[in-house]
Scaffold this motif. Structure first.
Motif, PDB file in Angstrom:
ATOM      1  N   HIS A   1      41.943  45.000  36.796  1.00  6.46           N
ATOM      2  CA  HIS A   1      41.417  45.216  38.151  1.00  6.46           C
ATOM      3  C   HIS A   1      41.725  46.521  38.877  1.00  6.46           C
ATOM      4  O   HIS A   1      41.019  47.422  39.241  1.00  6.46           O
ATOM      5  CB  HIS A   1      41.358  43.912  38.953  1.00  6.46           C
ATOM      6  CG  HIS A   1      40.737  44.123  40.113  1.00  6.46           C
ATOM      7  ND1 HIS A   1      39.618  44.051  40.368  1.00  6.46           N
ATOM      8  CD2 HIS A   1      41.399  44.443  41.517  1.00  6.46           C
ATOM      9  CE1 HIS A   1      39.104  44.231  41.383  1.00  6.46           C
ATOM     10  NE2 HIS A   1      40.145  44.358  42.285  1.00  6.46           N
ATOM     11  N   SER A   2      42.943  46.711  38.959  1.00  7.16           N
ATOM     12  CA  SER A   2      43.497  48.154  39.606  1.00  7.16           C
ATOM     13  C   SER A   2      44.756  48.776  38.988  1.00  7.16           C
ATOM     14  O   SER A   2      45.575  47.730  38.468  1.00  7.16           O
ATOM     15  CB  SER A   2      43.664  47.804  40.978  1.00  7.16           C
ATOM     16  OG  SER A   2      44.441  47.310  41.425  1.00  7.16           O
ATOM     17  N   MET A  14      42.680  40.476  36.985  1.00  5.58           N
ATOM     18  CA  MET A  14      41.896  39.579  37.205  1.00  5.58           C
ATOM     19  C   MET A  14      41.471  38.659  36.131  1.00  5.58           C
ATOM     20  O   MET A  14      41.169  39.160  35.263  1.00  5.58           O
ATOM     21  CB  MET A  14      40.458  39.961  38.251  1.00  5.58           C
ATOM     22  CG  MET A  14      40.925  40.605  39.458  1.00  5.58           C
ATOM     23  SD  MET A  14      41.538  39.819  40.771  1.00  5.58           S
ATOM     24  CE  MET A  14      40.127  38.671  41.262  1.00  5.58           C
ATOM     25  N   ASN A  15      41.486  37.182  36.486  1.00  7.92           N
ATOM     26  CA  ASN A  15      41.059  36.340  35.570  1.00  7.92           C
ATOM     27  C   ASN A  15      40.087  35.337  36.172  1.00  7.92           C
ATOM     28  O   ASN A  15      40.685  34.358  36.645  1.00  7.92           O
ATOM     29  CB  ASN A  15      42.129  35.547  34.399  1.00  7.92           C
ATOM     30  CG  ASN A  15      41.720  34.746  33.498  1.00  7.92           C
ATOM     31  OD1 ASN A  15      40.576  34.683  33.301  1.00  7.92           O
ATOM     32  ND2 ASN A  15      42.605  34.210  33.002  1.00  7.92           N
ATOM     33  N   GLY A  16      38.992  35.672  36.068  1.00  4.24           N
ATOM     34  CA  GLY A  16      37.969  34.732  37.205  1.00  4.24           C
ATOM     35  C   GLY A  16      38.415  35.056  38.613  1.00  4.24           C
ATOM     36  O   GLY A  16      38.309  35.941  39.120  1.00  4.24           O
ATOM     37  N   ILE A  17      38.960  34.021  39.328  1.00  2.78           N
ATOM     38  CA  ILE A  17      39.129  34.183  40.803  1.00  2.78           C
ATOM     39  C   ILE A  17      40.913  34.177  40.934  1.00  2.78           C
ATOM     40  O   ILE A  17      41.232  34.386  41.887  1.00  2.78           O
ATOM     41  CB  ILE A  17      38.778  32.983  41.435  1.00  2.78           C
ATOM     42  CG1 ILE A  17      39.394  31.495  41.059  1.00  2.78           C
ATOM     43  CG2 ILE A  17      37.258  33.024  41.496  1.00  2.78           C
ATOM     44  CD1 ILE A  17      39.346  30.301  42.100  1.00  2.78           C
ATOM     45  N   LEU A  19      46.619  38.506  39.631  1.00  2.36           N
ATOM     46  CA  LEU A  19      47.896  38.578  39.311  1.00  2.36           C
ATOM     47  C   LEU A  19      48.397  40.041  39.594  1.00  2.36           C
ATOM     48  O   LEU A  19      47.919  40.910  38.909  1.00  2.36           O
ATOM     49  CB  LEU A  19      48.209  38.186  38.062  1.00  2.36           C
ATOM     50  CG  LEU A  19      49.707  38.318  37.272  1.00  2.36           C
ATOM     51  CD1 LEU A  19      50.528  37.351  38.060  1.00  2.36           C
ATOM     52  CD2 LEU A  19      49.653  37.863  35.819  1.00  2.36           C
ATOM     53  N   LYS A  20      49.283  40.321  40.432  1.00  2.00           N
ATOM     54  CA  LYS A  20      49.902  41.506  40.942  1.00  2.00           C
ATOM     55  C   LYS A  20      51.133  41.644  40.036  1.00  2.00           C
ATOM     56  O   LYS A  20      52.003  40.885  40.125  1.00  2.00           O
ATOM     57  CB  LYS A  20      50.178  41.831  42.347  1.00  2.00           C
ATOM     58  CG  LYS A  20      48.857  41.670  43.132  1.00  2.00           C
ATOM     59  CD  LYS A  20      49.274  41.498  44.714  1.00  2.00           C
ATOM     60  CE  LYS A  20      47.841  41.460  45.589  1.00  2.00           C
ATOM     61  NZ  LYS A  20      48.302  41.536  46.899  1.00  2.00           N
ATOM     62  N   MET A  21      51.484  42.804  39.452  1.00  2.00           N
ATOM     63  CA  MET A  21      52.467  43.032  38.791  1.00  2.00           C
ATOM     64  C   MET A  21      53.150  44.563  38.974  1.00  2.00           C
ATOM     65  O   MET A  21      52.287  45.483  39.012  1.00  2.00           O
ATOM     66  CB  MET A  21      52.320  42.857  37.221  1.00  2.00           C
ATOM     67  CG  MET A  21      52.087  41.218  37.003  1.00  2.00           C
ATOM     68  SD  MET A  21      52.286  41.017  35.320  1.00  2.00           S
ATOM     69  CE  MET A  21      50.550  41.305  34.829  1.00  2.00           C
TER      70      MET A  21
END
Length: 85
Positions: free
Chosen positions: A36-37, A57-60, A63-65
Motif C-alpha cells: 500500500h505504501s 493491505m489485504n482487504g480491510i 499491516l505496518k512493518m
C-alpha cells in the motif's frame, strides 16, 4: 515469536533485464503483493542495511512493518527482513 518465510521464483526472462526491473523503485508494487505504501527511512535505497516503513493491505486489514535489506547479491539473491508488532 519469529516467522521465517523463503520465497523462490523462477522467471523465464534474461537475468540482467529481470534484475534491472526488480530494482527499479517504481516496479516494487508489481512484485510485492498488497503493498500500500513504501517510505524510505534510512540508508541508500535498494542497498544492504537500508530501511523503509511499509504498509500492506489485504482487504480491510492493514499491516505496518519495517523492511530492512539484509543482503543484495543480484541476480542470485535479495534478502529482506520485515518486523512488525
Amino acid at each position: 515469536m519469529s516467522l521465517q518465510i523463503k520465497v523462490e521464483v523462477r522467471i523465464d526472462r534474461p537475468v540482467d533485464i529481470t534484475a534491472q526491473l526488480f530494482t527499479t523503485p517504481g516496479n516494487t508494487a508489481k512484485w510485492l503483493t498488497g503493498l500500500h505504501s513504501f517510505e524510505p527511512i534510512s540508508g541508500e535505497l535498494g542497498q544492504q542495511g537500508s530501511q523503509a516503513n511499509v504498509v500492506f493491505m489485504n482487504g480491510i486489514t492493514k499491516l505496518k512493518m519495517i523492511e530492512t535489506i539484509q543482503a543484495v547479491d543480484l541476480p542470485e539473491r535479495f534478502v529482506l527482513k520485515y518486523e512488525s508488532d
